[in-house]
Design an enzyme around this catalytic site. Structure first.
Site, PDB file in Angstrom:
ATOM      1  N   PRO A  10       0.245  -1.320  -0.319  1.00 34.94           N
ATOM      2  CG  PRO A  10      -0.630  -1.245   2.620  1.00 34.94           C
ATOM      3  CD  PRO A  10       0.299  -2.318   0.968  1.00 34.94           C
ATOM      4  CG  ASN A  11      -0.376   4.270   1.477  1.00 35.84           C
ATOM      5  OD1 ASN A  11      -1.568   5.091   0.209  1.00 35.84           O
ATOM      6  ND2 ASN A  11      -0.460   3.767   2.378  1.00 35.84           N
ATOM      7  NE  ARG A  18       1.512  15.587  -0.269  1.00 35.00           N
ATOM      8  CZ  ARG A  18       0.463  15.529   0.299  1.00 35.00           C
ATOM      9  NH1 ARG A  18      -0.487  14.701  -0.055  1.00 35.00           N
ATOM     10  NH2 ARG A  18       0.978  16.021   1.715  1.00 35.00           N
ATOM     11  CE1 TYR A  23       8.410   5.538   3.072  1.00 37.12           C
ATOM     12  CE2 TYR A  23       7.437   7.127   3.099  1.00 37.12           C
ATOM     13  CZ  TYR A  23       7.302   6.530   3.175  1.00 37.12           C
ATOM     14  OH  TYR A  23       6.819   5.489   4.795  1.00 37.12           O
ATOM     15  CG  ASN A  75       8.376  -1.466   0.213  1.00 38.70           C
ATOM     16  OD1 ASN A  75       8.413  -1.451   1.984  1.00 38.70           O
ATOM     17  ND2 ASN A  75       9.174  -0.169  -0.527  1.00 38.70           N
ATOM     18  CB  ALA A  78       1.360   0.301   6.291  1.00 33.12           C
ATOM     19  CD  GLU A 100      10.298  -7.258   5.157  1.00 38.66           C
ATOM     20  OE1 GLU A 100       9.757  -8.363   4.863  1.00 38.66           O
ATOM     21  OE2 GLU A 100      10.764  -6.326   6.265  1.00 38.66           O
ATOM     22  CG  HIS A 102      11.245  -2.112   4.281  1.00 36.45           C
ATOM     23  ND1 HIS A 102       9.937  -1.906   4.480  1.00 36.45           N
ATOM     24  CD2 HIS A 102      11.233  -2.445   5.413  1.00 36.45           C
ATOM     25  CE1 HIS A 102       8.911  -3.521   4.940  1.00 36.45           C
ATOM     26  NE2 HIS A 102      10.657  -3.602   5.202  1.00 36.45           N
ATOM     27  NE  ARG A 109       9.891   6.625   7.955  1.00 32.62           N
ATOM     28  CZ  ARG A 109       8.786   6.287   7.253  1.00 32.62           C
ATOM     29  NH1 ARG A 109       9.299   4.921   6.727  1.00 32.62           N
ATOM     30  NH2 ARG A 109       7.530   6.695   6.924  1.00 32.62           N
TER      31      ARG A 109
HETATM   32  O1  CA2 Z   1      10.392   2.766   3.341  1.00 32.42           O
HETATM   33  C1  CA2 Z   1       9.960   1.887   2.954  1.00 32.42           C
HETATM   34  O2  CA2 Z   1       9.998   1.394   2.122  1.00 32.42           O
HETATM   35  C2  CA2 Z   1       8.540   1.155   3.676  1.00 32.42           C
HETATM   36  O3  CA2 Z   1       7.909   0.058   3.130  1.00 32.42           O
HETATM   37  C3  CA2 Z   1       7.437   2.452   3.236  1.00 32.42           C
HETATM   38  C4  CA2 Z   1       5.968   2.106   3.658  1.00 32.42           C
HETATM   39  C5  CA2 Z   1       5.847   2.473   5.322  1.00 32.42           C
HETATM   40  O4  CA2 Z   1       4.275   2.318   5.852  1.00 32.42           O
HETATM   41  C6  CA2 Z   1       7.053   1.164   5.467  1.00 32.42           C
HETATM   42  O5  CA2 Z   1       6.564   1.295   7.519  1.00 32.42           O
HETATM   43  C7  CA2 Z   1       8.023   1.923   5.090  1.00 32.42           C
HETATM   44  C8  CA2 Z   1       5.167   3.151   3.554  1.00 32.42           C
HETATM   45  C9  CA2 Z   1       5.090   2.955   1.900  1.00 32.42           C
HETATM   46  C10 CA2 Z   1       4.797   5.030   0.850  1.00 32.42           C
HETATM   47  O6  CA2 Z   1       3.817   5.297   1.539  1.00 32.42           O
HETATM   48  C11 CA2 Z   1       4.221   6.947   0.456  1.00 32.42           C
HETATM   49  C12 CA2 Z   1       3.278   7.948   2.037  1.00 32.42           C
HETATM   50  C13 CA2 Z   1       3.180   8.569   1.933  1.00 32.42           C
HETATM   51  C14 CA2 Z   1       4.270   9.851   0.804  1.00 32.42           C
HETATM   52  C15 CA2 Z   1       3.848   9.168  -0.510  1.00 32.42           C
HETATM   53  C16 CA2 Z   1       4.182   7.162   0.189  1.00 32.42           C
END
Ligand code: CA2
Length: 149
Positions: A10-11, A18, A23, A75, A78, A100, A102, A109
């Site tokens: 997700p995301n 964003r 990221y 990946n 969340a 895996e 990230h 974090r």
């Molecule tokens: O660091 C990573 O790759 C994560 O897997 C990314 C996830 C996060 O929940 C993990 O803890 C670490 C989030 C994906 C991207 O989420 C965004 C949120 C807001 C703006 C842009 C991307």
């Protein structure tokens, strides 16, 4: 030909749009293109997928087993920190190697990001290396497969 599944949770489709400080600035589309180019250089196939839904990720992990993929770069976003279903799926497909990844360093974090349910069943976890973590993960799977041959 070696065939790897690259799964994103997700995301991840929002990266580059964003939270660029966390990221990076590369768009998800460009990340997928880069993974495809790097796979081609290595003479392997990378089947890249993204979903915001936990069950899709579980279905794809099982598909990787039944369709005899050589490994998974994953990946889970969340879901890393919440999903026993994804952890069980990774465990269930052993010995298919899963790495895996990230983009950010989850250990640096919030405390809730420090746990990964699936990591104990993966051959490695790569965190905080940005987008190049995906390429490193792909190389780990290639090396793992060479050792098995
Ligand atoms: O660091 C990573 O790759 C994560 O897997 C990314 C996830 C996060 O929940 C993990 O803890 C670490 C989030 C994906 C991207 O989420 C965004 C949120 C807001 C703006 C842009 C991307």
């Amino acid at each position: 030909m070696t065939k790897i599944m690259v799964l994103n949770g997700p995301n991840l489709n929002m990266v580059g749009i964003r939270e660029k400080n966390i990221y990076g600035t590369m768009s998800f589309h460009d990340i997928i293109e880069l993974i495809g180019e790097e796979a081609k250089k290595r003479g392997i196939e990378a089947d890249c997928r993204q979903s915001n839904h936990e069950g899709d990720l579980v279905d794809w992990i099982q598909e990787a087993y039944f369709a005899q993929y050589d490994g998974i770069v994953m990946n889970p976003g969340a879901y890393t920190h919440t999903s026993i279903a994804i952890a069980d799926a990774v465990k269930a497909i052993a010995p298919v190697p899963v790495v895996e990844v990230h983009i950010s360093d989850i250990d640096e974090r919030e405390a809730f990001r420090h746990i990964s349910y699936a990591a104990p069943y993966c051959i490695a976890q790569i965190k905080g290396h940005g987008v190049k973590g995906y390429i490193e993960a792909m190389d780990l799977i290639i090396r793992h497969q060479e050792q098995a041959d």
